[in-house]
Design a protein around this motif. Structure first.
Motif, PDB file in Angstrom:
ATOM      1  N   PHE A  98       0.830  -1.206   0.000  1.00 37.48           N
ATOM      2  CA  PHE A  98       0.000   0.000   0.000  1.00 37.48           C
ATOM      3  C   PHE A  98       0.861   1.252   0.000  1.00 37.48           C
ATOM      4  CE2 PHE A  98      -2.127  -3.454   2.181  1.00 37.48           C
ATOM      5  CZ  PHE A  98      -3.347  -3.501   1.529  1.00 37.48           C
ATOM      6  N   VAL A  99       0.385   2.286  -0.683  1.00 39.31           N
ATOM      7  CA  VAL A  99       1.113   3.563  -0.699  1.00 39.31           C
ATOM      8  C   VAL A  99       1.282   4.086   0.726  1.00 39.31           C
ATOM      9  CG1 VAL A  99       0.928   5.983  -1.400  1.00 39.31           C
ATOM     10  CG2 VAL A  99       0.461   4.160  -3.048  1.00 39.31           C
ATOM     11  N   GLY A 100       0.261   3.925   1.536  1.00 37.34           N
ATOM     12  CA  GLY A 100       0.334   4.310   2.948  1.00 37.34           C
ATOM     13  C   GLY A 100      -0.866   3.754   3.667  1.00 37.34           C
ATOM     14  N   GLY A 101      -0.835   3.777   4.993  1.00 40.86           N
ATOM     15  CA  GLY A 101      -1.997   3.307   5.748  1.00 40.86           C
ATOM     16  C   GLY A 101      -3.253   4.059   5.340  1.00 40.86           C
ATOM     17  N   ASP A 102      -3.079   5.345   4.985  1.00 45.48           N
ATOM     18  CA  ASP A 102      -4.254   6.156   4.658  1.00 45.48           C
ATOM     19  C   ASP A 102      -4.803   5.909   3.259  1.00 45.48           C
ATOM     20  OD1 ASP A 102      -2.115   7.353   3.430  1.00 45.48           O
ATOM     21  OD2 ASP A 102      -2.512   9.371   4.176  1.00 45.48           O
ATOM     22  N   THR A 103      -4.207   4.994   2.496  1.00 50.87           N
ATOM     23  CA  THR A 103      -4.841   4.589   1.235  1.00 50.87           C
ATOM     24  C   THR A 103      -5.270   3.125   1.269  1.00 50.87           C
ATOM     25  OG1 THR A 103      -2.862   3.873   0.054  1.00 50.87           O
ATOM     26  CG2 THR A 103      -3.390   6.227  -0.065  1.00 50.87           C
ATOM     27  N   ALA A 104      -5.149   2.487   2.432  1.00 50.26           N
ATOM     28  CA  ALA A 104      -5.616   1.098   2.560  1.00 50.26           C
ATOM     29  C   ALA A 104      -7.104   1.133   2.892  1.00 50.26           C
ATOM     30  CB  ALA A 104      -4.840   0.379   3.649  1.00 50.26           C
ATOM     31  N   VAL A 142       4.293   6.210   4.748  1.00 51.93           N
ATOM     32  CA  VAL A 142       3.883   6.996   5.916  1.00 51.93           C
ATOM     33  C   VAL A 142       2.638   7.784   5.533  1.00 51.93           C
ATOM     34  CG1 VAL A 142       4.609   8.752   7.578  1.00 51.93           C
ATOM     35  CG2 VAL A 142       6.331   7.220   6.557  1.00 51.93           C
ATOM     36  N   SER A 143       1.604   7.683   6.343  1.00 55.70           N
ATOM     37  CA  SER A 143       0.355   8.397   6.058  1.00 55.70           C
ATOM     38  C   SER A 143       0.548   9.899   6.122  1.00 55.70           C
ATOM     39  CB  SER A 143      -0.719   7.998   7.077  1.00 55.70           C
ATOM     40  OG  SER A 143      -1.090   6.649   6.905  1.00 55.70           O
ATOM     41  N   ARG A 144      -0.360  10.621   5.466  1.00 58.16           N
ATOM     42  CA  ARG A 144      -0.319  12.076   5.538  1.00 58.16           C
ATOM     43  C   ARG A 144      -0.352  12.518   6.992  1.00 58.16           C
ATOM     44  NH1 ARG A 144      -1.696   9.864   1.629  1.00 58.16           N
ATOM     45  NH2 ARG A 144      -1.295  10.539  -0.495  1.00 58.16           N
ATOM     46  N   GLY A 145       0.433  13.499   7.291  1.00 62.51           N
ATOM     47  CA  GLY A 145       0.565  13.930   8.686  1.00 62.51           C
ATOM     48  C   GLY A 145       2.011  13.823   9.142  1.00 62.51           C
ATOM     49  N   GLY A 146       2.749  12.956   8.435  1.00 60.75           N
ATOM     50  CA  GLY A 146       4.189  12.924   8.677  1.00 60.75           C
ATOM     51  C   GLY A 146       4.648  12.068   9.838  1.00 60.75           C
ATOM     52  N   ARG A 147       3.726  11.418  10.522  1.00 58.09           N
ATOM     53  CA  ARG A 147       4.104  10.487  11.593  1.00 58.09           C
ATOM     54  C   ARG A 147       3.539   9.133  11.237  1.00 58.09           C
ATOM     55  NH1 ARG A 147       8.068  11.748  13.811  1.00 58.09           N
ATOM     56  NH2 ARG A 147       8.302  13.829  14.644  1.00 58.09           N
ATOM     57  N   MET A 148       4.295   8.068  11.526  1.00 59.40           N
ATOM     58  CA  MET A 148       3.773   6.741  11.226  1.00 59.40           C
ATOM     59  C   MET A 148       2.605   6.423  12.145  1.00 59.40           C
ATOM     60  SD  MET A 148       7.042   4.386  10.304  1.00 59.40           S
ATOM     61  CE  MET A 148       6.003   2.995   9.874  1.00 59.40           C
ATOM     62  N   PRO A 169      12.303  -6.855  -2.320  1.00 60.76           N
ATOM     63  CA  PRO A 169      12.597  -5.654  -1.527  1.00 60.76           C
ATOM     64  C   PRO A 169      11.368  -4.805  -1.221  1.00 60.76           C
ATOM     65  CG  PRO A 169      13.111  -5.229  -3.806  1.00 60.76           C
ATOM     66  CD  PRO A 169      12.639  -6.654  -3.747  1.00 60.76           C
ATOM     67  N   ILE A 170      11.575  -3.802  -0.370  1.00 67.00           N
ATOM     68  CA  ILE A 170      10.519  -2.864   0.041  1.00 67.00           C
ATOM     69  C   ILE A 170      10.861  -1.467  -0.450  1.00 67.00           C
ATOM     70  CG2 ILE A 170       9.474  -1.709   2.059  1.00 67.00           C
ATOM     71  CD1 ILE A 170       9.817  -4.307   3.614  1.00 67.00           C
ATOM     72  N   LEU A 171       9.839  -0.810  -0.929  1.00 70.89           N
ATOM     73  CA  LEU A 171       9.982   0.563  -1.439  1.00 70.89           C
ATOM     74  C   LEU A 171       9.014   1.426  -0.632  1.00 70.89           C
ATOM     75  CD1 LEU A 171       9.850   0.835  -5.279  1.00 70.89           C
ATOM     76  CD2 LEU A 171       8.651   2.489  -3.911  1.00 70.89           C
ATOM     77  N   THR A 172       9.492   2.527  -0.057  1.00 69.45           N
ATOM     78  CA  THR A 172       8.596   3.317   0.792  1.00 69.45           C
ATOM     79  C   THR A 172       8.159   4.620   0.144  1.00 69.45           C
ATOM     80  OG1 THR A 172      10.071   4.807   2.065  1.00 69.45           O
ATOM     81  CG2 THR A 172       9.991   2.494   2.760  1.00 69.45           C
ATOM     82  N   HIS A 173       6.950   5.023   0.467  1.00 74.15           N
ATOM     83  CA  HIS A 173       6.453   6.361   0.141  1.00 74.15           C
ATOM     84  C   HIS A 173       6.794   7.206   1.364  1.00 74.15           C
ATOM     85  CE1 HIS A 173       3.583   9.571  -0.835  1.00 74.15           C
ATOM     86  NE2 HIS A 173       3.141   9.462   0.398  1.00 74.15           N
ATOM     87  N   LEU A 174       7.706   8.106   1.203  1.00 77.34           N
ATOM     88  CA  LEU A 174       8.211   8.991   2.255  1.00 77.34           C
ATOM     89  C   LEU A 174       9.264   8.295   3.129  1.00 77.34           C
ATOM     90  CD1 LEU A 174       5.045  10.934   3.475  1.00 77.34           C
ATOM     91  CD2 LEU A 174       6.670  11.563   1.679  1.00 77.34           C
ATOM     92  N   ALA A 175      10.211   9.092   3.550  1.00 80.09           N
ATOM     93  CA  ALA A 175      11.277   8.614   4.431  1.00 80.09           C
ATOM     94  C   ALA A 175      11.336   9.454   5.693  1.00 80.09           C
ATOM     95  CB  ALA A 175      12.615   8.666   3.693  1.00 80.09           C
ATOM     96  N   ASP A 177      10.080  10.435   9.548  1.00 78.21           N
ATOM     97  CA  ASP A 177       9.804   9.599  10.730  1.00 78.21           C
ATOM     98  C   ASP A 177      10.345   8.170  10.541  1.00 78.21           C
ATOM     99  OD1 ASP A 177       8.838   9.098  13.286  1.00 78.21           O
ATOM    100  OD2 ASP A 177       6.817   8.574  12.606  1.00 78.21           O
ATOM    101  N   PRO A 178      11.617   8.008  10.182  1.00 74.77           N
ATOM    102  CA  PRO A 178      12.126   6.672   9.844  1.00 74.77           C
ATOM    103  C   PRO A 178      12.479   5.785  11.040  1.00 74.77           C
ATOM    104  CG  PRO A 178      13.882   8.281   9.576  1.00 74.77           C
ATOM    105  CD  PRO A 178      12.641   9.056   9.948  1.00 74.77           C
ATOM    106  N   GLN A 179      12.571   6.375  12.242  1.00 66.71           N
ATOM    107  CA  GLN A 179      12.988   5.543  13.378  1.00 66.71           C
ATOM    108  C   GLN A 179      12.058   4.348  13.620  1.00 66.71           C
ATOM    109  OE1 GLN A 179      15.906   6.134  15.800  1.00 66.71           O
ATOM    110  NE2 GLN A 179      15.375   3.962  15.768  1.00 66.71           N
ATOM    111  N   PRO A 180      10.714   4.565  13.688  1.00 66.35           N
ATOM    112  CA  PRO A 180       9.847   3.394  13.900  1.00 66.35           C
ATOM    113  C   PRO A 180       9.975   2.367  12.775  1.00 66.35           C
ATOM    114  CG  PRO A 180       8.579   5.452  14.074  1.00 66.35           C
ATOM    115  CD  PRO A 180       9.946   5.829  13.611  1.00 66.35           C
TER     116      PRO A 180
END
Ligand code: ZN
Length: 319
Positions: A98-104, A142-148, A169-175, A177-180
């Motif tokens: 998924f592009v992010g949790g907010d598009t699932a 990462v969903s809109r808002g900038g925090r996971m 492999p994994i490809l992320t939308h946004l990098a 808030d990468p610590q979590p």
């Protein structure tokens, strides 16, 4: 670097055969539900007319492989990708995830880690529905808002388990808030070179993305929104001045990070449910980016690493 094979929509190919790779692109991307809004409906012919010339030009320019980073729920259409690949000769790699949790959509948003991991593994090892095509990469974001969000984290953990199990492999939308994210990948024992932390270069997020910190731990960084620049006639909100982005990229190359950098244009061949960004296509790579890189002192050997070797290593199924 040990190369192996890569899942494309027309079958598994040796990574050496990918050629020049656009590692984060879209055949057609829209927000979930936009397909229900009749205002935006297109006939299949219209979508082909918008898309085929761009992919043909990509191929004629020397492009080999187009990675479609459109997740489940955002307009992914595998049978359509197969016909485009046959028509144009471009290898197309499709993703699961998924592009992010907010598009699932709710069906997936309510699911647990085990269920989501099973979906991803099935799409990678058995196939996506009855298309016979296997996913070659897993998309998370990462969903809109900038925090996971809690859902983002659930999807990242499921993706990590699927990546460990399948070697994809994994490809992320946004990098941001990468610590979590890194905590989850580490807990799931996924080496960070199996993750491309994307959109580290856009105008909105570059300043808050700790790219060197991520690469210092072994992660890969995506300068994958090249071309969304303030110089466009109607630039999007994530645009960035062309020179500023290039200087940022060249600084990282000078610091020795060349092998961890991947580039792309994140363009949309035929937008779904929105007008898209006029004047920007995947062929920005050939028309502007490669000439700009040469002007910046990047030589042929470095270009080969950026566009061929790095993505071949990243996309190779490793297990
Ligand atoms: Zn994208």
């Amino acid at each position: 670097m040990v190369l192996s094979k890569v899942n494309t929509v027309l079958g598994t190919v040796p990574a050496e055969e990918l050629g020049l790779v656009a590692v984060h692109e879209h055949i057609g991307y829209g927000m979930p539900g936009s397909e229900l809004d009749t205002k935006w409906w297109k006939t299949p012919e219209q979508a082909y007319d918008e898309t085929v010339p761009k992919l043909r030009a990509f191929h004629e320019n020397g492009g080999g492989t187009f990675v479609d980073a459109t997740g489940i729920c955002n307009g992914r259409d595998i049978d359509y990708y197969k016909s485009l690949s046959r028509k144009t000769g471009v290898h197309i790699v499709a993703c699961t995830g998924f592009v992010g949790g907010d598009t699932a959509l709710p069906h997936f948003a309510r699911a647990g880690v085990e269920y989501l991991a099973e979906v991803f593994v099935h799409e990678i090892t058995v196939g996506i529905g009855d298309t016979g095509s296997k996913a070659g990469v897993i998309k998370v974001g990462v969903s809109r808002g900038g925090r996971m969000t809690e859902l983002d984290k659930r999807i990242y953990r499921a993706a990590a388990r699927a990546a460990v199990k399948t070697g994809v492999p994994i490809l992320t939308h946004l990098a941001i808030d990468p610590q979590p994210a890194i905590d989850i990948f580490t807990e799931e024992r996924l080496p960070l070179d199996r993750v491309l932390f994307g959109h580290a270069d856009d105008g909105l997020n570059a300043s808050s993305t700790p790219s060197e910190w991520i690469m210092g731990q072994g992660g890969r960084i995506g300068f994958d929104t090249f071309g969304y620049e303030t110089e466009l006639p109607d630039p999007p909100f994530w645009a960035r001045p062309r020179k500023e982005r290039m200087d940022h990229f060249l600084t990282l190359v000078e610091k020795g990070y060349l092998d961890q950098l991947l580039v792309s244009a994140d363009a949309n061949c035929s937008p779904l449910g929105w007008p898209g960004v006029k004047g920007h296509t995947v062929n920005y790579i050939f028309e502007t980016l490669i000439p700009d890189l040469r002007d910046g002192g990047i030589d042929d050997a470095q270009l080969k690493r950026i566009f061929e070797d790095n993505p071949a290593d990243f996309l190779s199924i490793k297990n």
